[in-house]
Design a protein around this motif. Sequence first.
Motif, PDB file in Angstrom:
ATOM      1  N   VAL A 236      78.063  98.115   5.016  1.00 52.07           N
ATOM      2  CA  VAL A 236      77.840  97.410   6.287  1.00 52.07           C
ATOM      3  C   VAL A 236      78.268  98.287   7.461  1.00 52.07           C
ATOM      4  O   VAL A 236      77.547  98.416   8.460  1.00 52.07           O
ATOM      5  CB  VAL A 236      78.607  96.074   6.296  1.00 52.07           C
ATOM      6  CG1 VAL A 236      78.558  95.436   7.686  1.00 52.07           C
ATOM      7  CG2 VAL A 236      78.027  95.119   5.258  1.00 52.07           C
ATOM      8  N   HIS A 237      79.445  98.903   7.333  1.00 54.99           N
ATOM      9  CA  HIS A 237      79.950  99.754   8.419  1.00 54.99           C
ATOM     10  C   HIS A 237      79.019 100.932   8.683  1.00 54.99           C
ATOM     11  O   HIS A 237      78.645 101.200   9.838  1.00 54.99           O
ATOM     12  CB  HIS A 237      81.343 100.263   8.053  1.00 54.99           C
ATOM     13  CG  HIS A 237      81.859 101.328   8.971  1.00 54.99           C
ATOM     14  ND1 HIS A 237      82.182 101.087  10.293  1.00 54.99           N
ATOM     15  CD2 HIS A 237      82.082 102.658   8.763  1.00 54.99           C
ATOM     16  CE1 HIS A 237      82.589 102.208  10.861  1.00 54.99           C
ATOM     17  NE2 HIS A 237      82.542 103.174   9.964  1.00 54.99           N
ATOM     18  N   VAL A 241      76.855 101.842  12.050  1.00 54.27           N
ATOM     19  CA  VAL A 241      77.026 103.095  12.787  1.00 54.27           C
ATOM     20  C   VAL A 241      75.679 103.785  12.974  1.00 54.27           C
ATOM     21  O   VAL A 241      75.391 104.331  14.048  1.00 54.27           O
ATOM     22  CB  VAL A 241      78.023 104.019  12.061  1.00 54.27           C
ATOM     23  CG1 VAL A 241      78.020 105.413  12.678  1.00 54.27           C
ATOM     24  CG2 VAL A 241      79.435 103.434  12.112  1.00 54.27           C
ATOM     25  N   ALA A 242      74.838 103.772  11.932  1.00 52.24           N
ATOM     26  CA  ALA A 242      73.516 104.386  12.058  1.00 52.24           C
ATOM     27  C   ALA A 242      72.697 103.696  13.140  1.00 52.24           C
ATOM     28  O   ALA A 242      71.984 104.353  13.915  1.00 52.24           O
ATOM     29  CB  ALA A 242      72.782 104.328  10.714  1.00 52.24           C
ATOM     30  N   VAL A 243      72.786 102.374  13.213  1.00 57.43           N
ATOM     31  CA  VAL A 243      72.087 101.632  14.263  1.00 57.43           C
ATOM     32  C   VAL A 243      72.578 102.075  15.642  1.00 57.43           C
ATOM     33  O   VAL A 243      71.786 102.323  16.561  1.00 57.43           O
ATOM     34  CB  VAL A 243      72.295 100.113  14.084  1.00 57.43           C
ATOM     35  CG1 VAL A 243      71.827  99.349  15.322  1.00 57.43           C
ATOM     36  CG2 VAL A 243      71.537  99.617  12.853  1.00 57.43           C
ATOM     37  N   ARG A 244      73.885 102.207  15.789  1.00 58.93           N
ATOM     38  CA  ARG A 244      74.451 102.621  17.077  1.00 58.93           C
ATOM     39  C   ARG A 244      74.023 104.037  17.440  1.00 58.93           C
ATOM     40  O   ARG A 244      73.730 104.332  18.614  1.00 58.93           O
ATOM     41  CB  ARG A 244      75.973 102.536  17.016  1.00 58.93           C
ATOM     42  CG  ARG A 244      76.510 101.111  17.043  1.00 58.93           C
ATOM     43  CD  ARG A 244      78.006 101.094  16.850  1.00 58.93           C
ATOM     44  NE  ARG A 244      78.577  99.786  17.124  1.00 58.93           N
ATOM     45  CZ  ARG A 244      79.833  99.447  16.884  1.00 58.93           C
ATOM     46  NH1 ARG A 244      80.665 100.335  16.360  1.00 58.93           N
ATOM     47  NH2 ARG A 244      80.290  98.235  17.164  1.00 58.93           N
ATOM     48  N   ARG A 245      74.000 104.916  16.458  1.00 57.32           N
ATOM     49  CA  ARG A 245      73.575 106.297  16.729  1.00 57.32           C
ATOM     50  C   ARG A 245      72.136 106.329  17.229  1.00 57.32           C
ATOM     51  O   ARG A 245      71.808 107.068  18.164  1.00 57.32           O
ATOM     52  CB  ARG A 245      73.711 107.144  15.466  1.00 57.32           C
ATOM     53  CG  ARG A 245      75.129 107.603  15.167  1.00 57.32           C
ATOM     54  CD  ARG A 245      75.123 108.655  14.063  1.00 57.32           C
ATOM     55  NE  ARG A 245      76.400 109.340  13.984  1.00 57.32           N
ATOM     56  CZ  ARG A 245      77.325 109.099  13.060  1.00 57.32           C
ATOM     57  NH1 ARG A 245      77.093 108.195  12.136  1.00 57.32           N
ATOM     58  NH2 ARG A 245      78.471 109.757  13.064  1.00 57.32           N
ATOM     59  N   LEU A 246      71.283 105.552  16.598  1.00 60.41           N
ATOM     60  CA  LEU A 246      69.879 105.536  17.006  1.00 60.41           C
ATOM     61  C   LEU A 246      69.722 104.966  18.406  1.00 60.41           C
ATOM     62  O   LEU A 246      68.998 105.532  19.240  1.00 60.41           O
ATOM     63  CB  LEU A 246      69.059 104.729  16.008  1.00 60.41           C
ATOM     64  CG  LEU A 246      68.795 105.418  14.660  1.00 60.41           C
ATOM     65  CD1 LEU A 246      68.241 104.440  13.645  1.00 60.41           C
ATOM     66  CD2 LEU A 246      67.833 106.600  14.838  1.00 60.41           C
TER      67      LEU A 246
END
Length: 495
Positions: A236-237, A241-246
């Motif tokens: 989940v974490h 984080v990948a969503v935030r990076r994108l």
Amino acid sequence: MRTVLERERKYESPADFRLPDLVGDGVAAVDEPTVTTLDATYYDTPELRLVRAALALRRRTGGADAGWHLKVGAAGGARTEHQRALTSGTTPPRDLMQLVKAAARGAPVEPVARIETRRREWRLLGGDGAVLATLADDTVVGHDLVEGRRIAWHEVEVELVDGDEKLLDGVEQRLRAAGASAGSPAKIRRVLDERLRELTEIDAGPATPVLAYAAATRDDLVAHDPAARDGDVDGVHDMRVAVRRLRSTFRTFRKLWDRERVDAVRAELKWLGEQLGGVRDAQVMGPRLAKAVRRAPDELVLGPVAADLAQHFAAEEAAALTRLRRALSSRRYVELLSMLDQLVEVTPAVDVRRRWVDRRIHRAVRRADGLLDTALERQAEKGASDDDPALHEARKAYKRGRYAVEVRKLAGDKRAKRLVRGLKGLQDLLGDHQDSVITRQVLKDQGVRAYGRRANTFTYGMLYAEQVAHGRALVRDLPAAQRAARRRKLRKWLG
């Protein structure tokens, strides 16, 4: 469906490799080897979406675990493997397909490779006869079923059973002394390597590092999908984080794309991040407060505080996980991934120079610096509360700055790697501070609920005061952390 955690290390080895003496370092004896022939057919989309997301779906005959397997994660470390019994048909089981639906973008899969392995396997035993690990010496022949390429090689795998990482370290030293070298990739990636490179090659001129970073992050997001569906804390974490990076990348470098399209993708990523955030917040806050209660003297914990908090966050996590699973099984999510594919795999129409990319990185970092400067000046001059929203805005800006610098880090810039390290330290401190602010609000809400039940609220107030003190201490540490992140040797390349 059976799910197991696979902890292994893989090694390249020459064809004439001879197994060294492995007794020692916790290994008391080595069994006589067994010889097995394994035959595996791997399934993927024509664009190899599964392999690109570190997923390997196969039907394998031979060996004790013959059947359908879905491996999740990169080879050479801890990986989750979902297993189903062998069937006579060649259509992958529905439940395994559900786990790769997003990675496949809802498309059907087909056989893409066949891997034949002649395996000699030893069991490494402890003094009490327990199996600590298994060691497999593999002679492998792989076939690309689409383009007809054939490749053969030799490798060694060591997989933990009841042993630990220290055992793996000891075995690795002996294997490397005998001529093996660490770091063998997953078999399926080796077989499809040439086609993978062709499919993932990005040539967008000076914008190439940005698109490569976005594509790698997109693949990382999809790779963590199965674990996130299971509610795995790390899954989940990492997916969040990948969503935030994108989202950050599409904001910092948004002029590369059509504004309407990139804004639509950012909005959908925000939606996905919210689904992940509900689960993540409960997973973080529950243990954080449980630890705080355990630290408190027994005489200051009045009432069933720990039990009430555990019950509250268990219910929060369960409800949030239900919403997340619904989101990840939706058409909306699959469409989001398809939209991402279009942004990161199609060369932007905007022609930019290399300096344009660096200027955007520079601007993102400098903006974060400015926001933190303003927040700290307010603290010093006006005595602003340590829960000042300006500190939170600075934290978010430093995340965006760090993600922007990671574009150059992924491209191999060592200076960017050092700068990311410096920014992360500052960002982590700001993150810890924001966690203390959120924790206070949670404690206040829980205290109000306890008061409504006519329960004793003393402990909630005490824990609240602890979080206030912790937050103030972190604010006092910020100037030193800021100076460390601004060391000239870390920043000079930004100009």
